[in-house]
Design a protein around this motif. Sequence first.
Motif, PDB file in Angstrom:
ATOM      1  N   PRO A  52       0.706  -1.042   0.035  1.00  0.00           N
ATOM      2  CA  PRO A  52       0.046  -0.096   0.060  1.00  0.00           C
ATOM      3  C   PRO A  52       0.798   1.180  -0.243  1.00  0.00           C
ATOM      4  O   PRO A  52       1.997   1.314   0.745  1.00  0.00           O
ATOM      5  CB  PRO A  52      -0.747  -0.021   1.336  1.00  0.00           C
ATOM      6  CG  PRO A  52      -0.788  -1.600   1.673  1.00  0.00           C
ATOM      7  CD  PRO A  52       0.599  -2.287   1.376  1.00  0.00           C
ATOM      8  N   TRP A  53       0.326   2.311  -0.926  1.00  0.00           N
ATOM      9  CA  TRP A  53       1.009   3.423  -0.892  1.00  0.00           C
ATOM     10  C   TRP A  53       1.272   4.289   0.467  1.00  0.00           C
ATOM     11  O   TRP A  53       2.353   4.963   0.930  1.00  0.00           O
ATOM     12  CB  TRP A  53       0.566   4.469  -2.035  1.00  0.00           C
ATOM     13  CG  TRP A  53       1.101   4.168  -3.302  1.00  0.00           C
ATOM     14  CD1 TRP A  53       0.456   3.683  -4.279  1.00  0.00           C
ATOM     15  CD2 TRP A  53       2.306   4.680  -3.740  1.00  0.00           C
ATOM     16  NE1 TRP A  53       1.243   3.553  -5.473  1.00  0.00           N
ATOM     17  CE2 TRP A  53       2.512   4.300  -5.160  1.00  0.00           C
ATOM     18  CE3 TRP A  53       3.264   5.448  -3.176  1.00  0.00           C
ATOM     19  CZ2 TRP A  53       3.619   4.847  -5.855  1.00  0.00           C
ATOM     20  CZ3 TRP A  53       4.365   5.656  -4.004  1.00  0.00           C
ATOM     21  CH2 TRP A  53       4.541   5.444  -5.374  1.00  0.00           C
ATOM     22  N   GLU A  54       0.022   3.949   0.950  1.00  0.00           N
ATOM     23  CA  GLU A  54       0.094   4.785   2.443  1.00  0.00           C
ATOM     24  C   GLU A  54       0.995   4.262   3.431  1.00  0.00           C
ATOM     25  O   GLU A  54       1.384   5.027   4.163  1.00  0.00           O
ATOM     26  CB  GLU A  54      -1.464   4.903   3.070  1.00  0.00           C
ATOM     27  CG  GLU A  54      -1.857   3.581   3.347  1.00  0.00           C
ATOM     28  CD  GLU A  54      -2.865   2.877   2.185  1.00  0.00           C
ATOM     29  OE1 GLU A  54      -3.639   2.079   2.592  1.00  0.00           O
ATOM     30  OE2 GLU A  54      -2.683   3.364   1.031  1.00  0.00           O
ATOM     31  N   TRP A  55       1.135   3.005   3.509  1.00  0.00           N
ATOM     32  CA  TRP A  55       2.183   2.585   4.240  1.00  0.00           C
ATOM     33  C   TRP A  55       3.456   2.802   3.826  1.00  0.00           C
ATOM     34  O   TRP A  55       4.402   3.236   4.592  1.00  0.00           O
ATOM     35  CB  TRP A  55       2.114   0.728   4.275  1.00  0.00           C
ATOM     36  CG  TRP A  55       0.878   0.318   4.861  1.00  0.00           C
ATOM     37  CD1 TRP A  55      -0.167   1.154   5.394  1.00  0.00           C
ATOM     38  CD2 TRP A  55       0.430  -0.870   4.979  1.00  0.00           C
ATOM     39  NE1 TRP A  55      -1.153   0.078   5.567  1.00  0.00           N
ATOM     40  CE2 TRP A  55      -0.913  -0.979   5.366  1.00  0.00           C
ATOM     41  CE3 TRP A  55       1.081  -2.506   4.576  1.00  0.00           C
ATOM     42  CZ2 TRP A  55      -1.714  -2.490   5.773  1.00  0.00           C
ATOM     43  CZ3 TRP A  55       0.462  -3.488   4.597  1.00  0.00           C
ATOM     44  CH2 TRP A  55      -0.624  -3.416   5.371  1.00  0.00           C
ATOM     45  N   ALA A 111       1.112   6.636  -7.922  1.00  0.00           N
ATOM     46  CA  ALA A 111       0.920   7.052  -6.594  1.00  0.00           C
ATOM     47  C   ALA A 111      -0.394   7.703  -6.763  1.00  0.00           C
ATOM     48  O   ALA A 111      -1.297   7.728  -5.469  1.00  0.00           O
ATOM     49  CB  ALA A 111       1.886   8.383  -6.038  1.00  0.00           C
ATOM     50  N   TRP A 112      -0.936   7.989  -7.844  1.00  0.00           N
ATOM     51  CA  TRP A 112      -2.452   8.731  -7.708  1.00  0.00           C
ATOM     52  C   TRP A 112      -3.281   7.836  -7.489  1.00  0.00           C
ATOM     53  O   TRP A 112      -4.522   8.026  -7.073  1.00  0.00           O
ATOM     54  CB  TRP A 112      -2.681   9.555  -9.003  1.00  0.00           C
ATOM     55  CG  TRP A 112      -2.540   8.512 -10.202  1.00  0.00           C
ATOM     56  CD1 TRP A 112      -1.664   8.523 -11.181  1.00  0.00           C
ATOM     57  CD2 TRP A 112      -3.776   7.757 -10.696  1.00  0.00           C
ATOM     58  NE1 TRP A 112      -2.065   7.780 -12.213  1.00  0.00           N
ATOM     59  CE2 TRP A 112      -3.234   7.046 -11.913  1.00  0.00           C
ATOM     60  CE3 TRP A 112      -5.091   7.399 -10.300  1.00  0.00           C
ATOM     61  CZ2 TRP A 112      -3.927   6.290 -12.901  1.00  0.00           C
ATOM     62  CZ3 TRP A 112      -5.684   6.601 -11.046  1.00  0.00           C
ATOM     63  CH2 TRP A 112      -5.382   5.947 -12.270  1.00  0.00           C
ATOM     64  N   LYS A 113      -3.088   6.304  -7.580  1.00  0.00           N
ATOM     65  CA  LYS A 113      -4.107   5.292  -7.156  1.00  0.00           C
ATOM     66  C   LYS A 113      -4.333   5.438  -5.631  1.00  0.00           C
ATOM     67  O   LYS A 113      -5.429   4.748  -5.087  1.00  0.00           O
ATOM     68  CB  LYS A 113      -3.590   3.906  -7.202  1.00  0.00           C
ATOM     69  CG  LYS A 113      -3.354   3.660  -8.905  1.00  0.00           C
ATOM     70  CD  LYS A 113      -4.955   3.602  -9.566  1.00  0.00           C
ATOM     71  CE  LYS A 113      -5.690   2.458  -9.085  1.00  0.00           C
ATOM     72  NZ  LYS A 113      -5.017   1.219  -9.621  1.00  0.00           N
ATOM     73  N   MET A 114      -3.406   6.277  -4.646  1.00  0.00           N
ATOM     74  CA  MET A 114      -3.890   6.361  -3.459  1.00  0.00           C
ATOM     75  C   MET A 114      -5.546   7.047  -3.198  1.00  0.00           C
ATOM     76  O   MET A 114      -6.091   6.812  -2.328  1.00  0.00           O
ATOM     77  CB  MET A 114      -2.982   7.186  -2.816  1.00  0.00           C
ATOM     78  CG  MET A 114      -1.785   6.388  -2.311  1.00  0.00           C
ATOM     79  SD  MET A 114      -0.568   7.720  -1.216  1.00  0.00           S
ATOM     80  CE  MET A 114      -0.219   8.846  -2.603  1.00  0.00           C
ATOM     81  N   SER A 154      -7.933   4.241  -3.825  1.00  0.00           N
ATOM     82  CA  SER A 154      -7.943   3.422  -2.591  1.00  0.00           C
ATOM     83  C   SER A 154      -8.265   3.717  -1.326  1.00  0.00           C
ATOM     84  O   SER A 154      -8.715   3.161  -0.482  1.00  0.00           O
ATOM     85  CB  SER A 154      -6.607   2.511  -2.446  1.00  0.00           C
ATOM     86  OG  SER A 154      -5.706   3.558  -1.995  1.00  0.00           O
ATOM     87  N   ASN A 155      -8.542   5.081  -1.323  1.00  0.00           N
ATOM     88  CA  ASN A 155      -9.069   5.670   0.086  1.00  0.00           C
ATOM     89  C   ASN A 155     -10.731   5.752  -0.129  1.00  0.00           C
ATOM     90  O   ASN A 155     -11.196   6.491  -0.943  1.00  0.00           O
ATOM     91  CB  ASN A 155      -8.515   7.015   0.348  1.00  0.00           C
ATOM     92  CG  ASN A 155      -8.965   7.614   1.357  1.00  0.00           C
ATOM     93  OD1 ASN A 155     -10.110   7.796   2.075  1.00  0.00           O
ATOM     94  ND2 ASN A 155      -7.948   8.181   2.214  1.00  0.00           N
ATOM     95  N   LEU A 191      -9.151   3.812   5.151  1.00  0.00           N
ATOM     96  CA  LEU A 191      -7.860   3.189   4.560  1.00  0.00           C
ATOM     97  C   LEU A 191      -8.023   1.284   4.621  1.00  0.00           C
ATOM     98  O   LEU A 191      -6.860   0.744   4.861  1.00  0.00           O
ATOM     99  CB  LEU A 191      -6.793   3.499   4.948  1.00  0.00           C
ATOM    100  CG  LEU A 191      -6.358   4.970   4.412  1.00  0.00           C
ATOM    101  CD1 LEU A 191      -5.172   5.473   5.388  1.00  0.00           C
ATOM    102  CD2 LEU A 191      -6.313   5.258   3.045  1.00  0.00           C
ATOM    103  N   ARG A 200      -8.875  -2.498   4.172  1.00  0.00           N
ATOM    104  CA  ARG A 200      -8.479  -3.728   2.886  1.00  0.00           C
ATOM    105  C   ARG A 200      -9.288  -5.027   3.252  1.00  0.00           C
ATOM    106  O   ARG A 200      -9.521  -5.302   4.260  1.00  0.00           O
ATOM    107  CB  ARG A 200      -6.798  -3.713   2.688  1.00  0.00           C
ATOM    108  CG  ARG A 200      -6.396  -2.157   2.464  1.00  0.00           C
ATOM    109  CD  ARG A 200      -4.896  -2.477   2.064  1.00  0.00           C
ATOM    110  NE  ARG A 200      -4.205  -1.397   1.546  1.00  0.00           N
ATOM    111  CZ  ARG A 200      -4.214  -0.739   0.499  1.00  0.00           C
ATOM    112  NH1 ARG A 200      -4.668  -1.559  -0.422  1.00  0.00           N
ATOM    113  NH2 ARG A 200      -3.863   0.470   0.323  1.00  0.00           N
TER     114      ARG A 200
END
Length: 206
Positions: A60-63, A84-87, A90-91, A128, A130
């Motif tokens: 995950p990008w946030e991790w 990175a824009w996939k964050m 996924s939010n 966030l 999953r």
Amino acid sequence: HFACDADSEEDAVTTEYLRDTCTQAGRRTQFIALQDIGLDGGRFVDLQGNRIAQLFKLYPWEWLLQDEFGKALRADTTLFIEPAWKMILSNKGILAILWEMFPGHPNLLPAAFEPGRIEGGVVRKPLLSREGASVAIERDGAIVESDGPYHGPYVYQAALPPPVFDGNHAVVGSWMIASQSAGIGIREDDTPVTLNTSRFVPHYFR
């Protein structure tokens, strides 16, 4: 390069599958465990010291951005798949934002950041979370909640129970490319919340 947590069998199998499709497309590929990625002069490198120019990471990008190692992302020029824009996608906060932008749209369910804004049954989802973890369904005075490590803030979405066939709660996931349908997947679970133990159902359409 294709990377994931090598200690996770599910992640490793998924990553190797995707790597195989890339190899079949004629590209040279290499697997590397996430923990084996290094830094050399501010750039990501593999165990042989080769610069990682393109990287698929099942992480995950946030991790990654919260990790000390993630600070190198600002200076490195590695091309990441997914970007990175996939964050944003996924939010789960995007569910409430989309409803604000397009209220009443037939492909959306009512959603809000504040509890009590949605009438009737509600699904509470951490922004966030999953794989169905830490999700609560509140309907007809009863609450069904899945286990998980995630906490608020939350988004609240109108509950729309999935159809049930022989005790299986079925959910269709669809893939869109340039606004065109590119495929679907069907998952079934024993509960209304689709978890990471759900069954992916083979199917074929003619």
